[in-house]
Write an enzyme that holds these catalytic residues in place. Structure first.
Site, PDB file in Angstrom:
ATOM      1  N   LYS A 116     -55.089 -38.455  38.387  1.00  0.00           N
ATOM      2  CA  LYS A 116     -56.291 -38.739  37.590  1.00  0.00           C
ATOM      3  C   LYS A 116     -56.303 -40.207  37.160  1.00  0.00           C
ATOM      4  O   LYS A 116     -57.336 -40.878  37.207  1.00  0.00           O
ATOM      5  CB  LYS A 116     -56.336 -37.825  36.355  1.00  0.00           C
ATOM      6  CG  LYS A 116     -56.691 -36.376  36.709  1.00  0.00           C
ATOM      7  CD  LYS A 116     -56.465 -35.409  35.546  1.00  0.00           C
ATOM      8  CE  LYS A 116     -56.755 -33.976  35.987  1.00  0.00           C
ATOM      9  NZ  LYS A 116     -56.436 -32.964  34.968  1.00  0.00           N
ATOM     10  N   GLN A 159     -53.944 -32.452  28.894  1.00  0.00           N
ATOM     11  CA  GLN A 159     -53.548 -31.715  30.094  1.00  0.00           C
ATOM     12  C   GLN A 159     -53.002 -30.344  29.707  1.00  0.00           C
ATOM     13  O   GLN A 159     -52.094 -30.240  28.882  1.00  0.00           O
ATOM     14  CB  GLN A 159     -52.507 -32.527  30.882  1.00  0.00           C
ATOM     15  CG  GLN A 159     -52.113 -31.917  32.211  1.00  0.00           C
ATOM     16  CD  GLN A 159     -53.250 -31.893  33.235  1.00  0.00           C
ATOM     17  OE1 GLN A 159     -54.047 -32.820  33.335  1.00  0.00           O
ATOM     18  NE2 GLN A 159     -53.347 -30.813  33.984  1.00  0.00           N
ATOM     19  N   ASP A 185     -63.330 -32.892  29.783  1.00  0.00           N
ATOM     20  CA  ASP A 185     -62.938 -31.679  30.515  1.00  0.00           C
ATOM     21  C   ASP A 185     -63.998 -30.592  30.365  1.00  0.00           C
ATOM     22  O   ASP A 185     -63.991 -29.611  31.114  1.00  0.00           O
ATOM     23  CB  ASP A 185     -61.603 -31.139  29.976  1.00  0.00           C
ATOM     24  CG  ASP A 185     -60.458 -31.392  30.939  1.00  0.00           C
ATOM     25  OD1 ASP A 185     -60.729 -31.658  32.130  1.00  0.00           O
ATOM     26  OD2 ASP A 185     -59.296 -31.314  30.505  1.00  0.00           O
TER      27      ASP A 185
END
Ligand code: NAP
Length: 306
Positions: free
Chosen positions: A56, A100, A123
């Site tokens: 990412k 994460q 997200d």
């Protein structure tokens, strides 16, 4: 048709989306004298999470973003993590916050997600963003289902009225995927571990999305001839495993690619399918967040998708 013709090339689609976003991130730098900024928090040292974060960050840096990596040890308290997120929420130079997952067991993922400012929730997991998605008014959409939708809308001429079946009902993949397909006028069925006679459902699917986490679970007996199959699963297999005769670690999906290839019309490979699209959608969401946080219009590069 050869296997190459049947492959849905996630890397190619990700490249296409990223090339559309890149001018917007460069324009942001010109307008505001800084790059759109993504802050990524990693708790602990889960090897798969480390690889995801690394990929990412590489993509963010390649496409004109600034990235900050915050590494916390696995014994960090829930309170400390929440404080860290609150600081990022207040920081005007941070546009996107990504925590994460999974988190260590002593930390509530729900509490942590709830703390992220919804306008920095790249997200798309915050209840506000999930609510907007389900109300048909999406703002930040979870990256993996968004990436799947992007590929489907490019692969299928008219998605309206198609039978879409999803295997898996997680908050990050299955449920938001169902909402996106419903908004795209598909007839949607969600199946899960308690579904009886799962093949009865999947064999009616024009579109089959698989997000289970069981290596090669789906073979040709699940597939309607001519179906489009999207394999979300990422399973890391050690050498000399049931599905890995080689001497090295490999990644495989939830779909047995070779067995499904003949019956399906199109299929995403693993790796090189959904994974790259997830990253491209994260970059998209971060650039969008940067413009929104500056109260500036964001050009909708997903016109016709969302
Ligand atoms: P998850 O939260 O573990 O959910 C798995 C789902 O599969 C659950 O709804 C579960 O049902 C269902 N399931 C389990 N066994 C089943 C069975 N035998 N038959 C039917 N359904 C079954 O997983 P997730 O986070 O959605 O992730 C799924 C997979 O996608 C994993 O391999 C993950 O690594 C991968 N993934 C990939 C990306 C990407 O970027 N490509 C992103 C996210 C996830 P219940 O609800 O009844 O337990």
């Amino acid at each position: 048709m050869t296997s190459m013709n049947k492959m849905i090339d996630g890397k190619m689609y990700a490249g296409k989306l990223l090339e559309e976003i890149y001018p917007l991130s460069k324009q942001f730098l010109k307008n505001f004298n800084r790059k759109p900024c993504l802050s990524v928090i990693l708790v602990g040292d889960n090897p798969a999470s480390k690889i995801y974060i690394k990929n990412k960050i590489i993509a963010a840096n390649n496409y004109g973003l600034q990235s900050n990596e915050i590494l916390l040890t696995s014994d960090v308290s829930e309170e400390e993590l929440i404080q860290q997120i609150s600081m990022l929420n207040r920081d005007e130079k941070v546009d996107g916050i990504l925590v994460q997952l999974p988190l260590p067991k002593h930390i509530s993922e729900k509490k942590v997600i709830d703390v992220i400012n919804p306008s920095k929730d790249v997200d798309g997991f915050h209840p506000t963003n999930i609510g907007k998605l389900f109300m048909g008014n999406p703002n930040f959409v979870p990256c993996t289902p968004l990436g799947c939708l992007y590929m489907l809308k490019h692969e299928i001429e008219d998605i309206k009225g198609k039978n879409a079946v999803i295997i898996g009902r997680s908050n990050i993949v299955g449920k938001p995927m169902a909402s996106l397909l419903l908004s795209s006028d598909c007839t949607v069925t969600i199946t899960h571990s308690r579904t009886k006679n799962i093949q009865e459902h999947t064999r009616k699917a024009d579109i089959l999305i698989v997000a289970v986490g069981i290596p090669a679970m789906i073979d040709e007996t699940f597939i309607k001839p001519g179906a489009i199959v999207i394999d979300v699963g990422i399973n890391r297999l050690e050498p000399k495993n049931k599905h890995n005769a080689s001497n090295k670690n490999i990644l495989i999906g939830d779909v047995h690619f070779e067995k499904v290839l003949n019956t399906a019309k199109k299929i995403t490979p693993v790796p090189g399918g959904v994974g790259p699209m997830t990253i491209a959608c994260l970059i998209h969401n971060t650039v969008k967040a940067a413009y929104i946080n500056k109260k500036h219009d964001f050009i909708n590069v997903l016109e016709g998708i969302l």
